[in-house]
Write a protein that holds these residues in place. Structure first.
Motif, short mmCIF file in Angstrom:
data_model
loop_
_atom_site.label_atom_id
_atom_site.label_comp_id
_atom_site.label_asym_id
_atom_site.label_seq_id
_atom_site.Cartn_x
_atom_site.Cartn_y
_atom_site.Cartn_z
N THR A 47 0.85 -1.18 0.00
CA THR A 47 0.00 0.00 0.00
C THR A 47 0.89 1.23 0.00
OG1 THR A 47 -1.88 1.10 1.08
CG2 THR A 47 -0.17 0.19 2.53
N LYS A 89 -6.83 4.12 1.15
CA LYS A 89 -5.51 3.54 0.91
C LYS A 89 -5.66 2.36 -0.05
CE LYS A 89 -3.92 6.38 3.97
NZ LYS A 89 -3.27 7.63 3.50
N LEU A 95 -4.85 -1.09 -1.87
CA LEU A 95 -4.12 -2.33 -1.60
C LEU A 95 -3.85 -2.97 -2.96
CD1 LEU A 95 -3.02 -4.53 0.23
CD2 LEU A 95 -5.35 -5.30 0.63
N LYS A 112 -9.73 -1.11 -2.18
CA LYS A 112 -9.46 0.17 -1.51
C LYS A 112 -9.97 0.09 -0.09
CE LYS A 112 -10.00 2.75 -5.84
NZ LYS A 112 -10.84 3.71 -6.59
N ARG A 117 -5.22 4.00 7.18
CA ARG A 117 -3.94 3.31 7.19
C ARG A 117 -4.00 2.06 8.08
NH1 ARG A 117 1.16 3.59 4.54
NH2 ARG A 117 2.88 3.64 6.04
N VAL A 126 -5.87 -0.84 6.40
CA VAL A 126 -5.20 -1.47 5.26
C VAL A 126 -4.05 -2.37 5.72
CG1 VAL A 126 -3.45 0.29 4.66
CG2 VAL A 126 -4.48 -1.09 2.87
#
Length: 285
Positions: free
Chosen positions: A160, A187, A189, A202, A206, A209
């Motif tokens: 990511t 974020k 992926l 998505k 943070r 993810v």
């Protein structure tokens, strides 16, 4: 037998020196200057410049570099294996093949195997490290080639980025997507499939993810507690250590190789990127 790799492995310079793997540095252009990745500029300098607004560009290994090295190898009657950065992400692989074929016209007995890693960063680095282990075991070139080619599809990449704007600058995502993603704290992926960067999903925030990456490692990995799992970071060691802790807690993984993402890849993903690399199938000896 010589083993070659380029700097997209994200292995540190000390590794090349210790194992006598020959390095082909990719090139980084930033603030009007050209540098050789790893040997000419440290990734931390590049990340600092990006944070200050610089927009670095990268270029592949020059044909002359390959030609000179391969010609020397041929003249010396030595064997070699070059594991290259994914051909879907760089022209370096195809250039190396062309230069090898040119040398073969003069030296028809020249033995140089070139393998497309279909990988990047330490996903690529894991292949190079395995080739070194096999060379140390005394395996002949053909066996090493067979084992590395068989390993290529077993390497998993999950990563990511902190800021989609960095990927938008390099054309990896649209500027509109980057803008909306930034507003919503989305974020992305991603993983690598047949050498190409492929978005998986998505994730908002943070923290989420990172936990999603840990889940996917469990879904895709095999015998994780017996593997060396690689983690790379774009000048964010704290998050890399957090990822290590999460993976250890979840799967009992004990062996990690944590490295900073080098300049050539870092120029495209930007500061704060985090990646995890592991195998979906264990290798025999």
């Amino acid at each position: 037998m010589r083993i070659y790799a380029d700097s997209a492995t994200d292995l540190p310079l000390s590794y090349y020196e210790k194992t006598t793997v020959d390095l082909f540095p990719l090139r980084v252009h930033i603030d009007g200057q050209d540098y050789e990745d790893v040997v000419g500029i440290h990734a931390k300098e590049v990340y600092d410049k990006i944070r200050q607004g610089a927009q670095p560009k990268t270029s592949q290994v020059s044909p002359e570099t390959f030609l000179n090295e391969f010609e020397t190898l041929a003249k010396n009657g030595e064997q070699g294996i070059y594991i290259s950065f994914s051909s879907a992400l760089s022209g370096t692989h195809n250039t190396a093949v062309m230069m090898r074929d040119q040398i073969l016209e003069t030296y028809p007995d020249f033995q140089l195997v070139i393998i497309d890693s279909q990988a990047a960063s330490m996903g690529y680095g894991l292949l190079v490290k395995r080739a070194v282990e096999l060379r140390e075991q005394g395996l002949p070139l053909k066996e090493i080639e067979e084992k590395i080619r068989a390993m290529v599809p077993t390497v998993e990449h999950l990563f990511t980025v902190e800021d989609l704007d960095y990927m938008a600058r390099g054309g990896r995502v649209s500027k509109a997507s980057a803008f909306v993603g930034g507003l919503l704290n989305i974020k992305p992926l991603l993983h690598v499939e047949e050498g190409k960067l492929i978005p998986i999903e998505k994730v908002r925030s943070r923290k989420k993810v990172l936990r999603r990456i840990v889940e996917l490692v469990g879904e895709r990995g095999v015998n994780l507690s017996k593997q060396t799992v690689a983690i790379t970071h774009a000048d964010d060691l704290e998050t890399a250590e957090e990822m290590k802790h999460l993976l250890t807690e979840a799967y009992g993984i004990q062996n990690f190789d944590i490295q900073m993402i080098g300049s050539a890849i870092g120029a495209h993903v930007g500061p704060g990127a985090i990646s995890v690399f592991f195998l979906n199938q264990t290798q025999d000896n």
